[in-house]
Scaffold this motif. Structure first.
Motif, PDB file in Angstrom:
ATOM      1  N   TRP A 152       0.833  -1.202   0.000  1.00 22.19           N
ATOM      2  CA  TRP A 152       0.000   0.000   0.000  1.00 22.19           C
ATOM      3  C   TRP A 152       0.867   1.250   0.000  1.00 22.19           C
ATOM      4  N   ASP A 153       1.954   1.238   0.800  1.00 23.27           N
ATOM      5  CA  ASP A 153       2.862   2.385   0.788  1.00 23.27           C
ATOM      6  C   ASP A 153       3.421   2.622  -0.608  1.00 23.27           C
ATOM      7  N   SER A 154       3.813   1.539  -1.266  1.00 21.17           N
ATOM      8  CA  SER A 154       4.380   1.664  -2.602  1.00 21.17           C
ATOM      9  C   SER A 154       3.359   2.180  -3.597  1.00 21.17           C
ATOM     10  N   PHE A 155       2.134   1.648  -3.543  1.00 24.92           N
ATOM     11  CA  PHE A 155       1.114   2.068  -4.495  1.00 24.92           C
ATOM     12  C   PHE A 155       0.745   3.534  -4.303  1.00 24.92           C
ATOM     13  N   MET A 156       0.526   3.932  -3.063  1.00 28.27           N
ATOM     14  CA  MET A 156       0.139   5.316  -2.811  1.00 28.27           C
ATOM     15  C   MET A 156       1.234   6.297  -3.223  1.00 28.27           C
ATOM     16  N   THR A 157       2.495   5.881  -3.067  1.00 26.41           N
ATOM     17  CA  THR A 157       3.617   6.712  -3.531  1.00 26.41           C
ATOM     18  C   THR A 157       3.592   6.822  -5.046  1.00 26.41           C
ATOM     19  N   GLN A 158       3.294   5.715  -5.715  1.00 24.96           N
ATOM     20  CA  GLN A 158       3.335   5.689  -7.177  1.00 24.96           C
ATOM     21  C   GLN A 158       2.259   6.565  -7.808  1.00 24.96           C
ATOM     22  N   ILE A 159       1.067   6.646  -7.201  1.00 23.84           N
ATOM     23  CA  ILE A 159      -0.011   7.416  -7.833  1.00 23.84           C
ATOM     24  C   ILE A 159       0.020   8.894  -7.445  1.00 23.84           C
ATOM     25  N   GLN A 160       0.884   9.298  -6.526  1.00 21.18           N
ATOM     26  CA  GLN A 160       0.882  10.683  -6.056  1.00 21.18           C
ATOM     27  C   GLN A 160       1.029  11.698  -7.185  1.00 21.18           C
ATOM     28  N   PRO A 161       1.912  11.498  -8.182  1.00 18.27           N
ATOM     29  CA  PRO A 161       2.001  12.496  -9.252  1.00 18.27           C
ATOM     30  C   PRO A 161       0.687  12.709  -9.993  1.00 18.27           C
ATOM     31  N   ILE A 162      -0.173  11.700 -10.002  1.00 17.14           N
ATOM     32  CA  ILE A 162      -1.495  11.811 -10.623  1.00 17.14           C
ATOM     33  C   ILE A 162      -2.527  12.291  -9.611  1.00 17.14           C
ATOM     34  N   ALA A 163      -2.596  11.558  -8.492  1.00 16.83           N
ATOM     35  CA  ALA A 163      -3.694  11.746  -7.539  1.00 16.83           C
ATOM     36  C   ALA A 163      -3.586  13.036  -6.745  1.00 16.83           C
ATOM     37  N   ALA A 164      -2.416  13.662  -6.712  1.00 11.29           N
ATOM     38  CA  ALA A 164      -2.290  14.960  -6.049  1.00 11.29           C
ATOM     39  C   ALA A 164      -2.794  16.088  -6.932  1.00 11.29           C
ATOM     40  N   ARG A 165      -3.063  15.789  -8.217  1.00 16.02           N
ATOM     41  CA  ARG A 165      -3.453  16.823  -9.170  1.00 16.02           C
ATOM     42  C   ARG A 165      -4.882  16.689  -9.689  1.00 16.02           C
ATOM     43  N   VAL A 166      -5.411  15.444  -9.723  1.00 13.85           N
ATOM     44  CA  VAL A 166      -6.800  15.256 -10.154  1.00 13.85           C
ATOM     45  C   VAL A 166      -7.492  14.336  -9.158  1.00 13.85           C
ATOM     46  N   PRO A 167      -8.775  14.539  -8.915  1.00 14.17           N
ATOM     47  CA  PRO A 167      -9.491  13.650  -7.990  1.00 14.17           C
ATOM     48  C   PRO A 167      -9.384  12.196  -8.438  1.00 14.17           C
ATOM     49  N   TYR A 168      -8.926  11.333  -7.530  1.00 15.50           N
ATOM     50  CA  TYR A 168      -8.696   9.920  -7.806  1.00 15.50           C
ATOM     51  C   TYR A 168      -9.849   9.156  -7.183  1.00 15.50           C
ATOM     52  N   MET A 169     -10.855   8.839  -8.003  1.00 15.79           N
ATOM     53  CA  MET A 169     -12.109   8.261  -7.526  1.00 15.79           C
ATOM     54  C   MET A 169     -12.066   6.746  -7.726  1.00 15.79           C
ATOM     55  N   VAL A 170     -12.108   6.020  -6.623  1.00 16.14           N
ATOM     56  CA  VAL A 170     -11.898   4.573  -6.670  1.00 16.14           C
ATOM     57  C   VAL A 170     -13.202   3.813  -6.415  1.00 16.14           C
ATOM     58  N   GLY A 171     -13.258   2.607  -6.976  1.00 12.54           N
ATOM     59  CA  GLY A 171     -14.320   1.662  -6.685  1.00 12.54           C
ATOM     60  C   GLY A 171     -13.731   0.395  -6.102  1.00 12.54           C
ATOM     61  N   ILE A 172     -14.573  -0.440  -5.529  1.00 13.97           N
ATOM     62  CA  ILE A 172     -14.138  -1.651  -4.837  1.00 13.97           C
ATOM     63  C   ILE A 172     -14.020  -2.823  -5.815  1.00 13.97           C
ATOM     64  N   GLY A 173     -12.896  -3.540  -5.722  1.00 16.46           N
ATOM     65  CA  GLY A 173     -12.707  -4.762  -6.485  1.00 16.46           C
ATOM     66  C   GLY A 173     -12.553  -5.955  -5.567  1.00 16.46           C
TER      67      GLY A 173
END
Length: 592
Positions: free
Chosen positions: A344-365
């Motif tokens: 989870w730490d790795s994933f959240m770090t990886q999406i920061q360049p995207i998710a810090a700039r546009v709303p990152y709206m997730v659904g459940i899988g």
């Protein structure tokens, strides 16, 4: 023995054989979704990790035989830096051991992990013959770490012994604001801003404004965390570098009174622990007069260890930096952490360049939610020890026992449904509804009642387009699962509802490929039907199955990519791009 008895025995054996075959197929399909990948950018195939037998039988700084004990001199691993920030690379070098074993490896460890615990690493890489250098992509795990080199004794057939060790490497700031991401709130003038640090000692803050040089507004936030006992079962409830670790503290600030279609600059942190870099976002439009752009995909996982995730991250980041993207839709199978907290730490770090700039709206899988026991900890409130598990479903143990606990602590959404499990929001002329295929969607279920109320309440004058999205497909012509009863039940229960309320597009993932249907209803192409799009090609191992040739299937392929949606009041344009060359591969247009 009678003929009747023989016949019965024959059929029992046939039934038993078919059961074994079905279990084997399920196992193989599950294996496709498994990984042994680590959070520091190392890709591993299933079951190729260092031998647990060699790790657990007295490995360490010395080895012994019946006749003697050999004490080994521990060498030094040199590191290019001892202090780092998230996403920094560290190069390590060492003296080659000759001859080396094919399963000699270098791992990264908590500093306090026993030297005899060779396999208690966070991540590892096998050492190639005569190799003396290696690169590591760092993430901030909020603790001191170091690298170790282990080699097999007794001509590569014995236990692991420690050959070399590095100095301590540690984050420049243990409370560096990391995992920065934003999401829509209930109202058009709201935005959630979230981040993570190692401490809850001080009140989290967001400074923001209309200029990067004038962050004259500020807002305080709240803090939460979770622990192993909050999860439902299995690996997620066990402490260890390859299971649950302290996740840090998740901070969330709700910004309010934001102007529509306006760019804001912001940073998060506090004066005591430090501030993040300055990011920007554009708030969503409050009317349907403006054009919106959305990125959509599912099944991404970790970059660079998942084959396509890095290219998806790179392509989408470039789009966001050069285009006015309104928001991003990630429809299930988010990190594939499955109980391994550091992922989870790795994933959240990886999406920061995207998710810090546009709303990152997730659904459940399924890989965030599906579980078997521990239902009292299920944050969705689903009844029963494992939630929704009908006999006709193939709901498994795909979350590693997480049952969505990390998801609901890390991500945010409007509060008009059931947390991240089902909710909706408007973006300009588009109404987006997330529903859950991991929960009961039959007529008598709370989700069905909510879903119908949500679709009924949409003002088509204000939001002429409706997009619905959930993880598992309602239609897909891949033939790898000919008896996909969940797909059939989605058609029985939800397709009539979507058609009744004139849903335009149904997005889903789960299968790791792309496929688009004609506007359709009940397996027939019709002018006022629903266009179904499978978008599960964002990163996890791509599918390779055959297709049935269904008449309603307009285009399909099995390549890594992403999709983009462009909409105004009268025009809806959907495009699909391959990652390898960013070429436009498929598209369709809807008009009002």
């Amino acid at each position: 023995m009678t003929v009747t008895t023989c016949v019965k025995m024959f059929f029992y054996r046939v039934a038993f054989f078919l059961l074994l075959i079905s279990c084997f197929i399920a196992f193989i399909q599950a294996e496709k979704h498994l990984n042994a990948n680590g959070p520091f950018g190392k890709r591993h195939t299933v079951h190729n990790e260092p031998s647990p037998y060699a790790c657990d039988r007295g490995a360490g700084i010395s080895s012994s035989s019946i006749f003697r004990r050999r004490t080994q001199t521990i060498q030094n691993i040199k590191v290019s830096k001892t202090v780092y920030m998230s996403t920094d690379q560290i190069q390590i070098t060492w003296t080659s051991k000759s001859p080396s074993c094919k399963d000699d490896f270098i791992g990264i460890y908590y500093n306090e992990t026993f030297l005899t615990a060779a396999c208690d690493y966070f991540d590892f890489e096998f050492i190639q013959n005569k190799q003396t250098t290696m690169l590591w992509q760092m993430i901030n795990l909020r603790r001191p770490l170091h690298f170790r080199y282990y080699s097999r004794d007794n001509t590569c057939s014995g236990n692991y012994s420690l050959i070399a060790i590095s100095p301590i490497v540690q984050p420049l700031n243990y409370n560096e604001p990391t995992h920065i991401h934003i999401a829509y709130g209930d109202r058009f003038d709201q935005m959630f801003v979230s981040y993570l640090t190692n401490s809850s000692q001080y009140i989290p803050q967001c400074q923001y404004g209309l200029s990067p040089s004038l962050l004259n507004l500020y807002q305080n936030g709240t803090t939460t965390t979770y622990t192993a006992s909050d999860m439902c079962e299995g690996k997620a409830t066990l402490w260890g570098p390859q299971s649950f670790i302290d996740p840090g503290y998740m901070h969330t600030i709700l910004l309010e009174d934001l102007r529509s279609s306006t760019t804001y600059f912001y940073r998060v942190g506090n004066d005591k622990h430090g501030w993040s870099s300055i990011y920007s976002f554009q708030n969503r439009p409050s009317t349907n007069d403006e054009t919106v752009y959305m990125i959509a995909f599912g099944d991404m996982g970790l970059s660079p260890v998942e084959p396509g995730a890095k290219s998806t991250i790179d392509r989408v980041t470039a789009r966001i930096m050069s285009n006015n993207i309104t928001c991003l839709l990630h429809i299930g199978d988010i990190s594939y952490a499955r109980g391994v907290g550091a992922l989870w730490d790795s994933f959240m770090t990886q999406i920061q360049p995207i998710a810090a700039r546009v709303p990152y709206m997730v659904g459940i899988g399924n890989h965030e939610y599906d579980h078997v026991l521990g239902g009292e900890n299920d944050p969705s409130g689903a009844p029963g020890p494992g939630g929704f598990r009908p006999d006709w479903g193939n709901y498994g143990y795909d979350s590693g026992g997480e049952c969505a606990v990390p998801m609901v602590h890390r991500f945010h959404s409007p509060s008009n449904g059931n947390s991240l499990f089902w909710y909706s929001f408007d973006v300009g002329p588009v109404h987006v509804t997330y529903y859950s295929t991991e929960h009961d969607f039959r007529y008598s279920s709370p989700q069905y009642t909510w879903l119908e109320n949500d679709l009924r309440s949409v003002n088509r004058t204000r939001t002429p387009w409706i997009i619905v999205g959930a993880h598992r497909p309602m239609y897909a012509s891949e033939t790898d699962e000919p008896q996909d009863f969940i797909k059939i039940m989605l058609q029985v229960y939800l397709e009539p509802l979507f058609y009744k309320y004139h849903v335009d597009v149904n997005l889903f993932a789960h299968k790791h490929s792309y496929e688009r249907t004609c506007p359709m209803y009940k397996e027939r192409c019709i002018s006022d039907g629903i266009t179904h799009v499978l978008i599960g090609m964002a990163g996890q191992d791509i599918d390779s199955g055959e297709y049935s040739g269904a008449e309603w299937s307009m285009y399909y392929d099995q390549e890594y990519g992403y999709t983009q949606l462009w909409a105004n009041r009268t025009y809806f344009h959907f495009t699909y791009y391959h990652n390898d060359n960013d070429a436009l591969i498929d598209q369709f247009v809807l008009k009002k």
